[in-house]
Design a protein around this motif. Sequence first.
Motif, short mmCIF file in Angstrom:
data_model
loop_
_atom_site.label_atom_id
_atom_site.label_comp_id
_atom_site.label_asym_id
_atom_site.label_seq_id
_atom_site.Cartn_x
_atom_site.Cartn_y
_atom_site.Cartn_z
N ALA A 60 0.83 -1.20 0.00
CA ALA A 60 0.00 0.00 0.00
C ALA A 60 0.87 1.26 0.00
CB ALA A 60 -0.93 0.00 1.21
N VAL A 61 1.98 1.23 0.76
CA VAL A 61 2.89 2.37 0.78
C VAL A 61 3.53 2.56 -0.59
CG1 VAL A 61 5.06 3.24 1.74
CG2 VAL A 61 3.36 2.19 3.25
N LEU A 62 3.92 1.46 -1.25
CA LEU A 62 4.49 1.54 -2.60
C LEU A 62 3.49 2.12 -3.58
CD1 LEU A 62 6.52 -1.78 -3.04
CD2 LEU A 62 7.41 0.55 -3.11
N GLY A 63 2.23 1.72 -3.43
CA GLY A 63 1.18 2.26 -4.30
C GLY A 63 1.04 3.76 -4.15
N VAL A 64 1.03 4.23 -2.90
CA VAL A 64 0.96 5.68 -2.64
C VAL A 64 2.17 6.37 -3.25
CG1 VAL A 64 1.04 7.45 -0.85
CG2 VAL A 64 -0.46 5.48 -0.57
N LEU A 65 3.36 5.78 -3.08
CA LEU A 65 4.58 6.38 -3.60
C LEU A 65 4.52 6.53 -5.13
CD1 LEU A 65 7.47 7.41 -3.25
CD2 LEU A 65 8.25 5.02 -3.35
N MET A 66 4.06 5.47 -5.82
CA MET A 66 3.97 5.54 -7.29
C MET A 66 3.01 6.64 -7.73
SD MET A 66 6.09 3.37 -8.55
CE MET A 66 7.15 3.72 -7.13
N VAL A 67 1.89 6.76 -7.04
CA VAL A 67 0.91 7.78 -7.41
C VAL A 67 1.45 9.17 -7.12
CG1 VAL A 67 -1.41 8.67 -6.96
CG2 VAL A 67 -1.04 6.21 -7.13
N GLN A 68 2.17 9.33 -6.01
CA GLN A 68 2.74 10.63 -5.69
C GLN A 68 3.81 11.03 -6.72
OE1 GLN A 68 1.77 12.86 -3.19
NE2 GLN A 68 0.06 11.42 -3.09
N LEU A 69 4.59 10.07 -7.19
CA LEU A 69 5.57 10.35 -8.24
C LEU A 69 4.86 10.71 -9.55
CD1 LEU A 69 8.24 7.59 -7.52
CD2 LEU A 69 8.53 10.07 -7.27
N TYR A 70 3.77 10.03 -9.81
CA TYR A 70 2.95 10.39 -10.98
C TYR A 70 2.49 11.84 -10.87
CZ TYR A 70 -1.50 11.13 -13.34
OH TYR A 70 -2.52 11.69 -14.07
N LEU A 71 1.98 12.20 -9.70
CA LEU A 71 1.47 13.57 -9.50
C LEU A 71 2.60 14.59 -9.59
CD1 LEU A 71 -0.97 15.33 -8.77
CD2 LEU A 71 -0.45 14.92 -6.36
N LEU A 72 3.77 14.24 -9.05
CA LEU A 72 4.92 15.15 -9.10
C LEU A 72 5.29 15.47 -10.55
CD1 LEU A 72 7.36 16.66 -7.90
CD2 LEU A 72 8.56 14.46 -7.84
N PHE A 73 5.44 14.43 -11.36
CA PHE A 73 5.86 14.67 -12.75
C PHE A 73 4.72 15.23 -13.60
CE2 PHE A 73 9.28 11.87 -11.39
CZ PHE A 73 10.38 12.58 -11.88
N ASP A 74 3.49 15.05 -13.15
CA ASP A 74 2.35 15.70 -13.80
C ASP A 74 2.44 17.21 -13.63
OD1 ASP A 74 -0.03 15.92 -15.22
OD2 ASP A 74 -1.27 15.70 -13.44
N CYS A 75 2.98 17.64 -12.49
CA CYS A 75 3.21 19.08 -12.27
C CYS A 75 4.45 19.56 -13.03
CB CYS A 75 3.40 19.36 -10.78
SG CYS A 75 1.93 19.09 -9.76
N VAL A 76 5.54 18.78 -12.94
CA VAL A 76 6.82 19.22 -13.49
C VAL A 76 6.77 19.35 -15.01
CG1 VAL A 76 9.23 18.54 -13.83
CG2 VAL A 76 8.18 18.32 -11.57
N ASP A 77 6.13 18.40 -15.71
CA ASP A 77 6.15 18.46 -17.18
C ASP A 77 5.48 19.74 -17.70
OD1 ASP A 77 3.50 17.80 -16.67
OD2 ASP A 77 3.44 16.11 -18.05
N GLY A 78 4.36 20.11 -17.11
CA GLY A 78 3.67 21.32 -17.54
C GLY A 78 4.42 22.59 -17.17
#
Length: 242
Positions: A60-78
């Motif tokens: 569950a912690v790994l799942g949260v981490l993957m989603v948070q990294l997704y969200l991080l790069f969703d901000c960074v790319d734009g």
Amino acid sequence: MKDRRSGEHWAGRLYMRELSLRIDRHLVNTKVTPNQLTYLMTVFGVLAAPALLVPGIPGAVLGVLMVQLYLLFDCVDGELARWRKQYSMAGVYVDRVGAYLCDAAVLVGFGLRAADLWGSGRIDWLWAFLGTLAALGAILIKAETDLVGVARHQTGKPPVQESASEPRSSGMALARKAAAALKFHRLVLGVEASLLILVLAVLDTVRDDLFFSRLGVAVLAGIAILQTLLHLVSILASSRLK
């Protein structure tokens, strides 16, 4: 970006935009392109599914981490694209695909997790089915929104205005405000669903079974189906297709 109340995720306003700006500083003078970051964002979103297959709280912690990294790069790319003025239709398209895949990956992974793939007993595929059903609903909700733009473009109409989302019926408007206040529909989104899965994993550990995860899968499937129907009715009752 943080002032976009309708377009900015609460996590972006709360903490992720602060973190992403610090990442941007190390990328602006490199050869990394915004599109490459968008592809990386999509990979992290998809990896949420296999991460959730790891049993117990670590998965569950790994799942949260993957989603948070997704969200991080969703901000960074734009942010990088706006800073360099490197705008790309392909980037916008892949960004939307990534959003679809992340939400679906979290819910499918949750269903497989609740099915107890690595347990000593019989695998209960009902929960995998319900997780997939929830994922389908989450995708359809996004598609219903995106298809408004497709329908307007194909009929030669300009992009929809924010005011057009308001239902023409007073009863529908009241129902929409009630749903917005409760925010239960957010539970089928990747960020919120991953955090819920972590809470349920802790409860399962205390109880020493998968009762709470399975209850969560059933609830999310119900929310996804209900929200798919309500969102469709809301669009048809508004002026977005006028």
